[in-house]
Motif scaffolding. Structure first.
Motif, mmCIF file in Angstrom:
data_model
loop_
_atom_site.group_PDB
_atom_site.id
_atom_site.type_symbol
_atom_site.label_atom_id
_atom_site.label_comp_id
_atom_site.label_asym_id
_atom_site.label_seq_id
_atom_site.Cartn_x
_atom_site.Cartn_y
_atom_site.Cartn_z
ATOM 1 N N SER A 1 66.992 27.031 66.290
ATOM 2 C CA SER A 1 66.986 26.595 64.886
ATOM 3 C C SER A 1 66.907 25.069 64.781
ATOM 4 O O SER A 1 67.410 24.338 65.638
ATOM 5 C CB SER A 1 68.247 27.099 64.187
ATOM 6 O OG SER A 1 68.318 26.615 62.860
ATOM 7 N N ASP B 1 68.546 33.008 60.745
ATOM 8 C CA ASP B 1 67.447 33.016 59.773
ATOM 9 C C ASP B 1 68.017 33.460 58.437
ATOM 10 O O ASP B 1 68.343 34.639 58.237
ATOM 11 C CB ASP B 1 66.344 33.972 60.223
ATOM 12 C CG ASP B 1 65.113 33.904 59.311
ATOM 13 O OD1 ASP B 1 65.200 33.235 58.255
ATOM 14 O OD2 ASP B 1 64.095 34.537 59.645
ATOM 15 N N PRO C 1 66.847 26.218 58.353
ATOM 16 C CA PRO C 1 66.611 27.663 58.268
ATOM 17 C C PRO C 1 67.855 28.532 58.490
ATOM 18 O O PRO C 1 67.798 29.739 58.249
ATOM 19 C CB PRO C 1 65.591 27.905 59.379
ATOM 20 C CG PRO C 1 65.828 26.809 60.361
ATOM 21 C CD PRO C 1 66.243 25.621 59.560
ATOM 22 N N SER C 2 68.937 27.944 58.941
ATOM 23 C CA SER C 2 70.120 28.742 59.274
ATOM 24 C C SER C 2 71.266 28.457 58.304
ATOM 25 O O SER C 2 71.308 27.416 57.647
ATOM 26 C CB SER C 2 70.569 28.461 60.714
ATOM 27 O OG SER C 2 69.523 28.719 61.624
#
Length: 548
Positions: free
Chosen positions: A503, A449, A470-471
Motif C-alpha cells: 500500500s 483496500d 488506498p488503505s
C-alpha cells in the motif's frame, strides 16, 4: 556485517544460522544444542511473529536438531498462552524451549521474586521442547522459583493419568515450597557451612555464626544465640507477598498499599479522630509491626547463607515500611508529631534510591508505572491477533462508545464504521485486540483496500482520497484504558502490515467529537490532517500518512 559478510550472507539471520549450523556439525550433532535468536520474544519481532522475516529464516535454515530459545510475548512475560506458542512453533518449524524470566531480578536491585510459577498453563508442556528458568541473581533465594516450577511440571504429568485428578494450583504450589523452605531456614547443616569454612580459613577463628563442634552456649539471663521466637510460615507468607512477582504484589502487600492510600486521602478524618480512620490506622500499624517482627525472626534464623542473600532486601522493605508507619502516626497525632518524616538533619537512610531515585522523582512520569494505581489496580495489557470470536466484543465496544457520544447510530456515518460494526471484515493480518484483566477493551482494524468500505458510504471525494491513501485503519479503546501505549503499539503493527502489502498510504476518519482519538493521532506524529470535499459534513476529520 562488514562488506565481505554481506557478499556471503543474504541477511544477518542467514549469517547467524550459517555459523550456528557449522558449529553444531563440528561438535558432531550434539544431543543438546541451544540457539538464542536476536528476536527471542514476540515484542522484538517486526511486524509480528508470523510475519517476521528474521524468524522465518531461522526456522527454515537452522538444522532441525538445534533447539531455539523463546521468552514469550515479552522479555519478562506476564503470561504465556498455548496459542502464542503454537504461532511461534509454526514459524520456527519446531517447538521452542521456553527461557522464562518470570523470576529474573537482574533489572532492579530492590526486588527479588518469591511468588509461584504461574500464568503458564500446564497444557503448554507437550507443545514445548523444554523450560529453562532464569531466576533471581541470589542463589539461595531461588528455592520457591525452582520448587514451584518442579511442581508445575509434576502436575502436568499427573494430569495425564486417569487415576489422578491433580492439577496445578499456584497458591498450593507456593504453600508447599514455603513449607519446605522453612525447614531449610531452620537448618544449620547447610552447603558451605562451618566445616568447609574452618578448613578454608586455616588458622583463623571461625565466624561467630558458624555452628561448630562446640557452639557457644548463652549463660543465665543472656539472649539465646538465635531468637527464642522461631521463624513461622506466616513470616514466609508475608515475605512472599512483599516480594511476589514482576507484574503483581502479593495479597498482604496490596492491602497495605490500599490502607495507606485510604489513610492519606482521608487525612481530614485523622484530624477529627474519627472511629474509622483510627481503626484503619491501627490496622495499618499492626501490619507494619508484622513486617518488623518478620525481619527480626529472619535475622536470627540459623541458616545464615539464606539470610545473607535476603538481608539487603528485607532491610530495604523494613525501612520503607517504617517511613510509611511514621507518616501515618504523624497524620494521626493531635499534638506535636513525635517523629518527622524528614527533618533538617536526616539520616542517610532517608535518601531513598540514591542518585537513581532522585532522577526518577524529578521526571514528570514518576510513579505512572507503579503496580499500585489509584484506585489500586495492576494495569497490564495483552495485545493479540483478532479472531472471529472477537467480532461481538468489537461491536460491543463500538456501540458503547457511540452511547458515550450521545447518538445511536452516530451521524454523520464514517467509512470506518462499516469495519467497526462488522459489516466488512478486516484484511488478513490487519486486526488486533487489546485485553486487560476484565476482558477485551479495545481494537485496531485495517483494510489494505478500502474501496469496498468507501463504496458503501458513497462519499464525495472518496476516489481522490483512495488514490493517495488506498488503505484504512480504525482504532478504539474503552475509557478505562488510560495508557495510550497499547493503541500506539496496535497502530504501529497495523501500519507495518499494511505497508508490507504494498500500500502507498493509510487514512483514518473520525468525528470532531472524538477528541481522544484526534489527540492520539495528532501526537503520533505520522498522521496529518487531509482537506476534504466541502460538501462533506464539517464534523468529519480525515487524517492520513503516506509510506516512503
Amino acid at each position: 556485517m562488514c562488506p565481505a559478510d554481506k557478499e556471503a550472507f543474504s541477511s544477518f539471520a542467514h549469517a547467524q544460522v550459517a555459523i550456528t549450523n557449522e558449529v553444531y556439525q563440528h561438535l558432531g550433532d550434539a544431543k543438546t544444542f541451544l540457539f538464542c535468536p536476536t528476536d527471542y520474544c514476540a515484542a522484538f519481532c517486526t511486524p509480528n511473529v508470523s510475519q517476521s522475516s528474521y524468524l522465518q529464516t531461522v526456522g527454515e535454515r537452522l538444522l532441525p536438531g538445534i533447539d531455539i530459545l523463546w521468552t514469550g510475548p515479552k522479555v519478562v512475560s506476564h503470561k504465556i498462552s498455548v496459542e502464542s506458542i503454537e504461532e511461534v512453533t509454526t514459524v520456527l518449524k519446531r517447538a521452542p524451549v521456553i527461557w522464562d524470566n518470570i523470576h529474573a531480578n537482574d533489572y532492579d536491585p530492590q526486588r527479588f521474586f518469591l511468588g509461584p510459577y504461574k500464568d503458564r498453563p500446564t497444557e503448554l508442556i507437550p507443545k514445548l521442547r523444554g523450560v529453562l528458568t532464569n531466576p533471581n541473581c541470589e542463589f539461595y533465594l531461588n528455592f520457591v522459583a525452582i520448587h514451584t516450577l518442579a511442581t508445575w511440571c509434576k502436575s502436568s504429568a499427573a494430569e495425564g493419568r486417569r487415576d489422578s485428578d491433580m492439577g496445578y494450583s499456584p497458591q498450593e504450589a507456593l504453600t508447599l515450597a514455603l513449607s519446605d523452605w522453612l525447614q531449610e531456614f531452620m537448618s544449620t547443616d547447610q552447603p558451605g557451612g562451618a566445616c568447609r569454612l574452618k578448613k578454608e580459613l586455616s588458622d583463623e577463628e571461625p565466624m561467630q555464626t558458624d555452628v561448630g563442634e562446640s557452639p557457644y552456649v548463652p549463660g543465665p539471663g543472656e539472649n539465646p544465640l538465635y531468637t527464642a521466637e522461631p521463624l513461622t510460615m506466616d513470616d514466609l507468607n508475608l515475605l512472599s507477598d512483599l516480594f511476589y512477582l514482576p507484574y503483581e504484589h502479593g495479597a498482604m502487600a496490596r492491602i497495605m498499599l490500599e490502607e495507606l492510600d485510604w489513610l492519606k486521602n482521608h487525612r481530614q478524618d485523622a484530624a477529627a479522630q474519627t472511629e474509622e480512620w483510627c481503626g484503619r490506622a491501627g490496622k495499618f500499624d499492626g501490619m507494619c509491626e508484622a513486617v518488623v517482627q518478620m525481619f527480626n525472626r529472619l535475622s536470627n534464623a540459623p541458616n545464615r547463607s539464606v539470610l545473607y542473600d535476603l538481608y539487603n532486601y528485607i532491610c530495604d522493605i523494613k525501612s520503607g515500611v517504617g517511613l510509611a508507619r511514621t507518616y501515618v502516626k504523624t497524620l494521626g497525632s493531635q499534638d506535636q508529631p513525635l517523629a518527622q518524616i524528614m527533618n533538617d538533619d536526616p539520616e542517610p537512610w532517608d535518601f531513598r534510591g540514591g542518585l537513581s531515585g532522585e532522577f526518577q522523582r524529578m521526571l514528570p512520569g514518576h510513579g505512572n508505572r507503579d503496580l499500585f494505581k489509584h484506585p489500586p489496580m495492576t494495569a497490564v495489557y495483552c495485545i493479540r491477533s483478532y479472531c472471529t470470536e472477537d467480532k461481538a466484543e468489537v461491536q460491543k465496544i463500538f456501540k458503547e462508545l457511540q452511547r458515550g457520544e450521545g447518538q445511536i447510530p452516530l451521524q454523520p456515518k464514517l467509512i470506518s464504521d462499516s469495519l467497526s460494526s462488522g459489516e466488512i471484515a478486516p484484511s488478513p493480518q490487519c486486526a488486533l485486540v487489546v485485553e486487560d484483566d476484565i476482558g477485551v477493551c479495545g481494537y485496531a482494524l485495517g483494510l489494505t483496500d478500502a474501496k469496498q468500505a468507501a463504496g458503501m458510504d458513497q462519499r464525495p471525494g472518496s476516489d481522490t482520497l483512495l488514490k493517495d491513501f488506498p488503505s484504512l485503519v480504525v482504532a478504539q479503546v474503552l475509557p478505562r484504558v488510560t495508557d495510550p501505549s497499547p493503541v500506539k503499539r496496535m497502530i504501529t503493527q497495523l501500519l507495518s502490515s499494511i505497508r508490507n502489502s504494498g500500500s502507498r498510504g493509510v487514512f483514518c476518519d473520525l468525528r470532531q467529537s472524538n477528541r481522544r482519538m484526534l489527540n492520539f493521532y495528532s501526537k503520533l506524529g505520522s498522521f496529518e490532517h487531509i482537506p476534504m470535499d466541502k460538501s462533506l459534513p464539517q464534523d468529519i476529520v480525515v487524517m492520513a500518512t503516506q509510506f516512503q
